[in-house]
Every structure is written in structure tokens, then in C-alpha cells.
Design an enzyme around this catalytic site. Structure first.
Site, PDB file in Angstrom:
ATOM      1  N   LYS A 117     -27.941 -71.827  -6.986  1.00 51.70           N
ATOM      2  CA  LYS A 117     -27.280 -70.998  -8.003  1.00 51.70           C
ATOM      3  C   LYS A 117     -27.418 -69.548  -7.535  1.00 51.70           C
ATOM      4  CE  LYS A 117     -25.230 -70.481 -12.019  1.00 51.70           C
ATOM      5  NZ  LYS A 117     -23.884 -70.968 -12.341  1.00 51.70           N
ATOM      6  N   ASP A 135     -23.427 -75.869 -10.609  1.00 55.52           N
ATOM      7  CA  ASP A 135     -22.487 -76.289 -11.660  1.00 55.52           C
ATOM      8  C   ASP A 135     -21.252 -76.937 -11.032  1.00 55.52           C
ATOM      9  OD1 ASP A 135     -21.978 -73.750 -10.615  1.00 55.52           O
ATOM     10  OD2 ASP A 135     -21.359 -72.854 -12.518  1.00 55.52           O
ATOM     11  N   TYR A 138     -40.997 -76.505 -11.566  1.00 56.48           N
ATOM     12  CA  TYR A 138     -41.949 -77.555 -11.956  1.00 56.48           C
ATOM     13  C   TYR A 138     -43.399 -77.107 -11.797  1.00 56.48           C
ATOM     14  CZ  TYR A 138     -38.723 -81.510 -12.425  1.00 56.48           C
ATOM     15  OH  TYR A 138     -37.763 -82.389 -12.850  1.00 56.48           O
ATOM     16  N   ASP A 140     -29.796 -88.090 -11.024  1.00 58.26           N
ATOM     17  CA  ASP A 140     -29.434 -88.997 -12.132  1.00 58.26           C
ATOM     18  C   ASP A 140     -27.912 -89.107 -12.237  1.00 58.26           C
ATOM     19  OD1 ASP A 140     -32.167 -89.262 -12.904  1.00 58.26           O
ATOM     20  OD2 ASP A 140     -31.602 -89.372 -15.024  1.00 58.26           O
ATOM     21  N   ASP A 171     -33.375 -83.125  -9.519  1.00 59.55           N
ATOM     22  CA  ASP A 171     -33.680 -84.094 -10.581  1.00 59.55           C
ATOM     23  C   ASP A 171     -32.407 -84.428 -11.349  1.00 59.55           C
ATOM     24  OD1 ASP A 171     -35.259 -85.632 -12.383  1.00 59.55           O
ATOM     25  OD2 ASP A 171     -35.222 -83.961 -13.808  1.00 59.55           O
TER      26      ASP A 171
HETATM   27  C1  IPM Z   1     -38.059 -88.139 -11.893  1.00 57.53           C
HETATM   28  C2  IPM Z   1     -38.588 -87.812 -13.274  1.00 57.53           C
HETATM   29  C3  IPM Z   1     -39.760 -86.854 -13.152  1.00 57.53           C
HETATM   30  C4  IPM Z   1     -39.222 -85.570 -12.542  1.00 57.53           C
HETATM   31  C5  IPM Z   1     -40.524 -86.543 -14.444  1.00 57.53           C
HETATM   32  C6  IPM Z   1     -40.942 -87.780 -15.186  1.00 57.53           C
HETATM   33  C7  IPM Z   1     -41.729 -85.702 -14.153  1.00 57.53           C
HETATM   34  O1  IPM Z   1     -37.579 -87.331 -14.091  1.00 57.53           O
HETATM   35  O2  IPM Z   1     -38.834 -88.652 -11.070  1.00 57.53           O
HETATM   36  O3  IPM Z   1     -36.880 -87.933 -11.644  1.00 57.53           O
HETATM   37  O4  IPM Z   1     -38.643 -84.735 -13.245  1.00 57.53           O
HETATM   38  O5  IPM Z   1     -39.387 -85.418 -11.340  1.00 57.53           O
HETATM   39 MN    MN Z   2     -35.581 -87.490 -13.212  1.00 58.28          MN
END
Ligand code: IPM
Ligand code: MN
Ligand code: NAD
Length: 359
Positions: free
Chosen positions: A193, A225, A143, A253, A249
Site C-alpha cells: 500500500k 486493494d 502482528y 483467504d 493473511d
Molecule cells: C492464519 C490465522 C492466524 C493469522 C491467526 C489465528 C493468528 O488467521 O493462520 O491465517 O492471522 O496468521
Molecule cells: Mn488467516
């Protein structure tokens, strides 16, 4: 009875909608527990680009840094997707995290027993509940790594982003993860990884060194993975996960979907010295449902609970907010993202109000 300064950054899309509900809950907490919360609103993300040309204006930075904590909605959306990447809303978010020195992002993925019907996994897989904490490194990795860019080489475009960690960056987030594991189930899985990436081999070495200070914590290592697969195959096997910015990240999710919806997942970003903690839902600005009173405000309300607990040390207040969320879910109230037949469908503002009433 206390008095606290909270920076409030609603942001874009559903950000203002979900933050408004969390603010309603905060004002009830203030009344019930006799605290005064000085809410300091500031422009951020696309909203700030529209008003001042940049996503994280100096005035917003000043408001954040002089507050006890920052409550944030979400940024981004199609309107700003074609801008120069250097001033896009997401850059503002990265700059806020960096300015706050918030290197440890705590993303608890807990399946409320009331919500088992909303989970995407087979009932037998989630029978014993899911309670995972992802500790995601937040201000390093690909990042922020340099060099990064797109340029022409030998007549064609090449894009590059550097995945890089210095050992102090790994060590400090690993320490947070071990400390957190000590207060939970004492199991820590470090995800990397290392079979391919040099940066991951260093990650694994440093995490293993830090482990020597925490003999009670059972440390395991897993390739990312495989971790992605195990999270849906056997999520109960995880307690605390520590990983880098990009892997964290993605895995957070995925963990969100296990718990029913990304609209349920809160986060706390901490670690800076003498800087405020940042509290935000894990989800984005959800342009597809913005402005329609459809967003689930629970992730933001649970982020508020984390703010009360971690930044203000108000654990009874945090407990009250979390219990109110569970009570409303137990009564069958659901926003669209967690709705199933036979439940009571409500919008964002109704969900917020129900949680206020339950507090
Ligand atoms: C999160 C989002 C952010 C990230 C983006 C919007 C920069 O996806 O907070 O998870 O990747 O950290
Ligand atoms: Mn995110
Ligand atoms: P998203 O999280 O905004 O949406 C993904 C899906 O989840 C969508 O279908 C959306 O409707 C749904 N969803 C998200 N939050 C919800 C909620 N509270 N209630 C009900 N449903 C919800 O991710 P995306 O679509 O990939 O990104 C949209 C924009 O948000 C992009 O500009 C992205 O950069 C930005 N983003 C910002 C943050 C942040 O500010 N922390 C995080 C992720 C994405």
C-alpha cells in the site's frame, strides 16, 4: 528408509479432527515407503490453556524445537475469546511461528481441475486453471510491531498497532519469493500500500533491490486493494505473490475461496535456521462445525504433503499424497464445504480414509 521426528499439535475445534486424518495418511506413507515417523503429540492453543494456563507451554516448545517438522491443526474458539489477549490461543500460534523463525509462509492456492464445480468464480474466468502461490511474511508487520495496545488519551480509549518492517525482514522474504518464482512461472507480484504507507514504500524499495539478483523474474507491484479485486477478476494473471503479514493473511483467504474452499488450502512456514518447518491448514478451528465430522481434512493432508517435500525431502511420498487427494476428488467424493449436487457427500473421517486407500 528413514526415521523422522514429527511434533503433532492438534489444537482446538476441528484441529484434532483434521490432524487425525493427516496422521492416518502419514502412517500409510510410512508403511508404503518404509519410513518410521515418531509422532510427538503436544498441547497447544486453547487445549494448552485448559491444561496448563498458557497457549504455548515450554514443554510444547521443547517438543517442537527438537523435531524435524511440526504438523499443526488450528487454535482458538469462543471459549477463550474473552481471555487476556496475552494468553489467548492465537498468541500461542504467533509465539510458535516466532520461535521457529518461520518468516516465510507459503500458501499455494491451486484449483484442482476436479473441483472446478466448487469454485465461486464464473467458469470462463477459471477455464485455464488457477495456480497461485502466496508468500506471506509471517513474523513481522503489525502482528508484532511495537508499540501496540489500548490506552486512555484525553479521556477516551485509543487502540494502536504499529505496522513496521526492517529492511532485512523484507529482503529475506523477498529472496524466498524470487527463488520460488524461479522454480515456477518466473512472475512475481509484490503487494503493498505504497501510495499511503511509509512502511510499504520501504517494502517496495527493498523488493526492487532484491529483483536485481533475479533478472529472469518479471516483477510487478500492485496496491493491496487492487490486488484483492484482480484476484477474483483475473486470478490466472498471478503466479507468485509476495506480501506482508496482514495483507497476506487476508489475500490468502480470498485465494482460498477461489479454489473452492478454505478447507482445501495448505501452508508451510519456513525460513528459520536449524529450526523445524511448520505445516498447517490456512483455515481456523471452525467452531461452527467442530465435533460433527463435517470438516474437510484435505488442507491438513496437503500440508502434510508439503511437510514431506520441504522438511523431509521426500518428494515421491509428497507426490503420492497429492495424487491420492486428486484421485479421491476425481471420483466425486466431497465434504460439505465443496459439495455440489450429484457428488458423493462424505464426512471428515471418510474423506481421510478414502485418501489413505488411494495412497
Ligand atoms: C492464519 C490465522 C492466524 C493469522 C491467526 C489465528 C493468528 O488467521 O493462520 O491465517 O492471522 O496468521
Ligand atoms: Mn488467516
Ligand atoms: P475459520 O477458518 O475457522 O472458519 C471460517 C469458515 O470456514 C467457517 O464457516 C468454517 O466452518 C469454514 N471452515 C474452515 N475450515 C474448514 C474445513 N476444514 N472444512 C470445512 N469448512 C471449514 O475462521 P474463523 O471462523 O474466522 O475463526 C474461528 C477461530 O479460529 C477463531 O478463534 C480464530 O482466531 C481461529 N483461527 C485460527 C487459525 C489457525 O489456527 N491457524 C486460522 C484462522 C482462524
Amino acid at each position: 528408509m528413514g526415521s523422522y521426528k514429527i511434533a503433532v499439535l492438534p489444537g482446538d475445534g476441528i484441529g484434532p479432527e483434521v490432524v487425525a486424518e493427516a496422521v492416518k495418511v502419514l502412517s500409510i506413507v510410512g508403511k508404503k515407503f518404509h519410513h518410521s515417523f515418531d509422532l510427538r503429540y503436544a498441547d497447544f492453543g486453547g487445549a494448552a490453556i485448559d491444561s496448563s494456563g498458557v497457549p504455548f507451554p515450554p514443554a510444547t516448545q521443547e517438543v517442537c524445537m527438537s523435531s524435524d517438522a511440526v504438523l499443526f491443526g488450528a487454535v482458538g474458539g469462543p471459549k477463550w475469546d474473552t481471555l487476556d489477549p496475552a494468553i489467548r490461543p492465537e498468541k500461542g500460534l504467533l509465539a510458535l511461528r516466532k520461535a521457529a523463525g518461520a518468516f516465510a509462509n507459503l500458501r499455494p492456492a491451486k484449483l484442482f481441475s476436479e473441483l472446478a464445480d466448487a469454485c465461486y468464480l464464473r467458469p470462463d474466468i477459471v477455464a485455464n486453471g488457477i495456480d497461485i502461490l502466496v508468500v506471506r511474511e509471517l513474523i513481522g508487520d503489525v502482528y508484532f510491531g511495537e508499540p501496540s495496545g489500548i490506552e486512555v488519551r484525553d479521556g477516551e480509549r485509543v487502540g494502536f498497532s504499529n505496522m513496521i518492517y526492517a529492511e532485512h525482514e523484507i529482503r529475506r522474504v523477498a529472496e524466498v519469493a524470487f527463488e520460488t518464482a524461479m522454480k515456477r512461472g518466473k512472475r512475481l507480484c509484490s503487494v503493498d500500500k505504497a501510495n499511503v504507507l511509509a512502511v510499504s514504500r520501504l517494502w517496495r524499495e527493498v523488493v526492487t533491490e532484491v529483483a536485481k539478483g533475479y533478472p529472469e523474474v518479471e516483477l510487478s507491484h500492485m496496491y493491496v486493494d487492487n490486488a484483492a479485486m484482480q484476484l477474483v477478476r483475473n486470478p490466472a494473471a498471478f503466479d507468485v505473490i509476495v506480501t506482508g503479514n496482514l495483507f497476506g493473511d487476508i489475500l490468502s483467504d480470498e485465494a482460498a475461496a477461489i479454489t473452492g474452499s478454505i478447507g482445501m488450502l495448505p501452508s508451510a512456514s519456513v525460513g528459520g535456521a536449524n529450526t523445524p518447518g511448520l505445516y498447517e491448514p490456512v483455515h481456523g478451528s471452525a467452531p461452527d462445525i467442530a465435533g460433527q465430522n463435517l470438516a474437510n481434512p484435505v488442507a491438513t493432508i496437503l500440508s502434510l504433503a508439503m511437510l514431506l517435500r520441504y522438511s523431509l525431502n521426500l518428494s515421491a511420498e509428497a507426490d503420492a499424497v497429492e495424487a491420492a487427494v486428486a484421485a479421491v476428488l476425481a471420483k466425486g467424493y466431497r465434504t460439505g464445504d465443496i459439495y455440489r449436487d450429484g457428488m458423493k457427500r462424505v464426512g471428515c473421517t471418510e474423506m481421510g480414509q478414502l485418501i489413505c486407500d488411494a495412497v
